[in-house]
Scaffold this motif. Structure first.
Motif, mmCIF file in Angstrom:
data_model
loop_
_atom_site.group_PDB
_atom_site.id
_atom_site.type_symbol
_atom_site.label_atom_id
_atom_site.label_comp_id
_atom_site.label_asym_id
_atom_site.label_seq_id
_atom_site.Cartn_x
_atom_site.Cartn_y
_atom_site.Cartn_z
ATOM 1 N N HIS A 1 0.838 -1.206 0.000
ATOM 2 C CA HIS A 1 0.000 0.000 0.000
ATOM 3 C C HIS A 1 0.871 1.254 0.000
ATOM 4 O O HIS A 1 0.360 2.362 -0.096
ATOM 5 C CB HIS A 1 -0.891 0.015 1.252
ATOM 6 C CG HIS A 1 -0.105 0.105 2.517
ATOM 7 N ND1 HIS A 1 0.480 -1.003 3.122
ATOM 8 C CD2 HIS A 1 0.234 1.165 3.291
ATOM 9 C CE1 HIS A 1 1.130 -0.616 4.209
ATOM 10 N NE2 HIS A 1 1.001 0.694 4.325
ATOM 11 N N ASP A 2 2.189 1.064 0.117
ATOM 12 C CA ASP A 2 3.136 2.164 0.313
ATOM 13 C C ASP A 2 3.983 2.344 -0.943
ATOM 14 O O ASP A 2 4.824 1.509 -1.271
ATOM 15 C CB ASP A 2 4.024 1.844 1.524
ATOM 16 C CG ASP A 2 4.896 3.023 1.933
ATOM 17 O OD1 ASP A 2 5.125 3.913 1.099
ATOM 18 O OD2 ASP A 2 5.347 3.044 3.095
ATOM 19 N N LEU A 3 3.778 3.428 -1.660
ATOM 20 C CA LEU A 3 4.503 3.673 -2.898
ATOM 21 C C LEU A 3 6.002 3.839 -2.663
ATOM 22 O O LEU A 3 6.819 3.482 -3.522
ATOM 23 C CB LEU A 3 3.931 4.904 -3.599
ATOM 24 C CG LEU A 3 4.413 5.202 -5.013
ATOM 25 C CD1 LEU A 3 4.259 3.981 -5.911
ATOM 26 C CD2 LEU A 3 3.661 6.387 -5.593
ATOM 27 N N ALA A 4 6.379 4.374 -1.505
ATOM 28 C CA ALA A 4 7.808 4.522 -1.206
ATOM 29 C C ALA A 4 8.496 3.170 -1.134
ATOM 30 O O ALA A 4 9.631 3.002 -1.598
ATOM 31 C CB ALA A 4 7.986 5.278 0.111
ATOM 32 N N GLU B 1 -6.123 11.064 -10.119
ATOM 33 C CA GLU B 1 -6.228 11.673 -8.797
ATOM 34 C C GLU B 1 -5.883 10.677 -7.695
ATOM 35 O O GLU B 1 -5.215 11.009 -6.719
ATOM 36 C CB GLU B 1 -7.645 12.219 -8.577
ATOM 37 C CG GLU B 1 -7.845 12.888 -7.223
ATOM 38 C CD GLU B 1 -6.946 14.114 -7.039
ATOM 39 O OE1 GLU B 1 -6.530 14.367 -5.887
ATOM 40 O OE2 GLU B 1 -6.657 14.790 -8.042
ATOM 41 N N TYR B 2 -6.331 9.458 -7.850
ATOM 42 C CA TYR B 2 -6.051 8.418 -6.850
ATOM 43 C C TYR B 2 -4.544 8.180 -6.733
ATOM 44 O O TYR B 2 -4.002 8.070 -5.632
ATOM 45 C CB TYR B 2 -6.763 7.131 -7.242
ATOM 46 C CG TYR B 2 -6.562 5.983 -6.274
ATOM 47 C CD1 TYR B 2 -7.119 6.020 -4.997
ATOM 48 C CD2 TYR B 2 -5.823 4.860 -6.645
ATOM 49 C CE1 TYR B 2 -6.941 4.956 -4.118
ATOM 50 C CE2 TYR B 2 -5.648 3.803 -5.779
ATOM 51 C CZ TYR B 2 -6.205 3.852 -4.515
ATOM 52 O OH TYR B 2 -6.033 2.808 -3.646
ATOM 53 N N THR B 3 -3.862 8.119 -7.868
ATOM 54 C CA THR B 3 -2.409 7.930 -7.843
ATOM 55 C C THR B 3 -1.720 9.134 -7.218
ATOM 56 O O THR B 3 -0.751 8.978 -6.464
ATOM 57 C CB THR B 3 -1.875 7.704 -9.268
ATOM 58 O OG1 THR B 3 -2.619 6.667 -9.898
ATOM 59 C CG2 THR B 3 -0.410 7.303 -9.226
ATOM 60 N N ARG B 4 -2.204 10.333 -7.524
ATOM 61 C CA ARG B 4 -1.614 11.528 -6.926
ATOM 62 C C ARG B 4 -1.729 11.485 -5.401
ATOM 63 O O ARG B 4 -0.812 11.910 -4.684
ATOM 64 C CB ARG B 4 -2.283 12.780 -7.489
ATOM 65 C CG ARG B 4 -1.900 13.074 -8.922
ATOM 66 C CD ARG B 4 -2.267 14.497 -9.326
ATOM 67 N NE ARG B 4 -3.700 14.658 -9.480
ATOM 68 C CZ ARG B 4 -4.358 14.449 -10.618
ATOM 69 N NH1 ARG B 4 -3.695 14.051 -11.708
ATOM 70 N NH2 ARG B 4 -5.661 14.632 -10.694
ATOM 71 N N ALA B 5 -2.836 10.955 -4.892
ATOM 72 C CA ALA B 5 -3.004 10.841 -3.440
ATOM 73 C C ALA B 5 -2.020 9.839 -2.860
ATOM 74 O O ALA B 5 -1.463 10.055 -1.779
ATOM 75 C CB ALA B 5 -4.440 10.434 -3.114
ATOM 76 N N LEU B 6 -1.775 8.737 -3.574
ATOM 77 C CA LEU B 6 -0.803 7.756 -3.107
ATOM 78 C C LEU B 6 0.605 8.346 -3.076
ATOM 79 O O LEU B 6 1.383 8.103 -2.147
ATOM 80 C CB LEU B 6 -0.826 6.516 -4.002
ATOM 81 C CG LEU B 6 -2.074 5.633 -3.935
ATOM 82 C CD1 LEU B 6 -1.985 4.532 -4.983
ATOM 83 C CD2 LEU B 6 -2.250 5.033 -2.549
ATOM 84 N N VAL B 7 0.930 9.125 -4.102
ATOM 85 C CA VAL B 7 2.242 9.772 -4.154
ATOM 86 C C VAL B 7 2.389 10.741 -2.989
ATOM 87 O O VAL B 7 3.431 10.785 -2.317
ATOM 88 C CB VAL B 7 2.425 10.509 -5.495
ATOM 89 C CG1 VAL B 7 3.690 11.360 -5.462
ATOM 90 C CG2 VAL B 7 2.493 9.508 -6.643
ATOM 91 N N ALA B 8 1.356 11.512 -2.725
ATOM 92 C CA ALA B 8 1.416 12.501 -1.648
ATOM 93 C C ALA B 8 1.589 11.854 -0.281
ATOM 94 O O ALA B 8 2.212 12.432 0.611
ATOM 95 C CB ALA B 8 0.153 13.358 -1.659
ATOM 96 N N SER B 9 1.060 10.657 -0.112
ATOM 97 C CA SER B 9 1.113 10.006 1.198
ATOM 98 C C SER B 9 2.332 9.110 1.374
ATOM 99 O O SER B 9 2.575 8.588 2.464
ATOM 100 C CB SER B 9 -0.154 9.177 1.429
ATOM 101 O OG SER B 9 -0.225 8.114 0.496
ATOM 102 N N ALA B 10 3.105 8.906 0.305
ATOM 103 C CA ALA B 10 4.255 8.018 0.393
ATOM 104 C C ALA B 10 5.301 8.584 1.341
ATOM 105 O O ALA B 10 5.624 9.774 1.307
ATOM 106 C CB ALA B 10 4.865 7.805 -0.995
ATOM 107 N N ARG B 11 5.860 7.706 2.150
ATOM 108 C CA ARG B 11 6.873 8.117 3.120
ATOM 109 C C ARG B 11 8.261 8.093 2.479
ATOM 110 O O ARG B 11 8.623 7.135 1.814
ATOM 111 C CB ARG B 11 6.885 7.162 4.329
ATOM 112 C CG ARG B 11 5.546 7.030 5.026
ATOM 113 C CD ARG B 11 5.719 6.232 6.323
ATOM 114 N NE ARG B 11 6.444 4.987 6.105
ATOM 115 C CZ ARG B 11 5.865 3.831 5.798
ATOM 116 N NH1 ARG B 11 4.560 3.773 5.632
ATOM 117 N NH2 ARG B 11 6.577 2.726 5.650
#
Length: 266
Positions: free
Chosen positions: A208-211, A244-254
């Motif tokens: 769930h973590d793009l990082a 938009e969903y991908t942008r949210a994942l990018v923004a939340s990546a640690r």
């Protein structure tokens, strides 16, 4: 050449609810594909379908071809030949994969003996080597231990050793670091990265973590509510996400920039 070819995979419950909807993806030999999405997006169910391991009450439709074998509709005998040889999986919680009543060494010995025909001293050496390859200290001691007698990080390394024991063409890693603390998580990701490079192995990595995904994959497929919403090179997707969903994942990546730096060093 394609190692894993998934076409229009649809997973439904017995009541007819669709959990994965017409999903298609491919993984070439040696390629690393990340599946990313929030909890409930269908990513873990997809990996289970690849090995014919869906829970009772769920059915797969469409096509899942792994190393030339059609998984959808295959019998257990055929699936047994595929598992471990063509693809193997590491789960989020190693206690689900390890038998709590069996010593670690014996659990590793079973696939090594069954798949590679090893016995006696040769089997013992192979068990020790498998534990040493995943950087476990004192492999002889750990081989004699029960799962509850070693740490969570050590259990996950044992699970990885079991998955790699028969040199599968594809390693499926389903959130393999989520249950670990940050330091152990980083060590585990580095270990997976190193071992798959050494073996030129393909990877299907779920998180769930793009990082995390950025550290160990080359290409990413984003899932939302059982559907693919975006796919592309991990760096391109991070720098210029379309959805938009991908942008949210990018923004939340640690620590995303750090992850990309580590990935570029491969």
């Amino acid at each position: 050449m394609t190692l894993l070819d998934v076409r229009d995979l649809t997973i439904r419950t017995g009541e007819g609810h669709t959990l994965v909807d017409a999903l298609s993806l491919t993984v070439a030999p040696g390629e690393r594909l990340g599946l990313i999405g929030e909890s409930g997006s269908g990513k873990s169910l997809t990996t289970l379908a690849v090995l014919g391991l869906l829970p009772d009450g769920m059915t797969a439709h469409g096509s899942v071809e792994l190393a030339g074998t059609q998984i959808v509709g295959a019998g257990e005998k055929q699936l047994t030949r595929v598992r471990g040889r063509d693809a193997a999986i590491v789960f989020q919680e190693p206690l689900t994969a390890l038998d709590p009543l069996m010593r670690v060494g014996r659990q590793l010995a079973e696939p090594l003996g069954r798949r590679r025909g090893l016995k006696g001293d040769a089997l013992k050496r192979a068990v020790a080597e498998a534990l040493d390859q995943v950087r476990l200290p004192e492999p002889d001691r750990i081989a004699r231990a029960f799962p509850h007698e070693i740490s969570g990080g050590q259990r996950q390394r044992v699970a990885l050793a079991m998955a790699l024991a028969c040199d599968p063409k594809l390693l499926i890693a389903d959130e393999p670091t989520t249950a670990l603390d940050v330091t152990v998580q980083a060590e585990m990701l580095d270990l997976i990265d190193t071992l798959v490079q050494e073996r030129d192995m393909a990877v299907l990595f779920v998180s769930h973590d793009l990082a995390v995904v950025a550290k160990v994959t080359d290409r990413v497929l984003v899932l939302k509510d059982g559907r693919a919403v975006e796919e592309g090179d991990v760096r391109d997707l991070v720098r210029a996400p379309r959805e938009e969903y991908t942008r949210a994942l990018v923004a939340s990546a640690r620590q995303l920039e750090s992850a990309l730096d580590l990935g570029s060093a491969r």
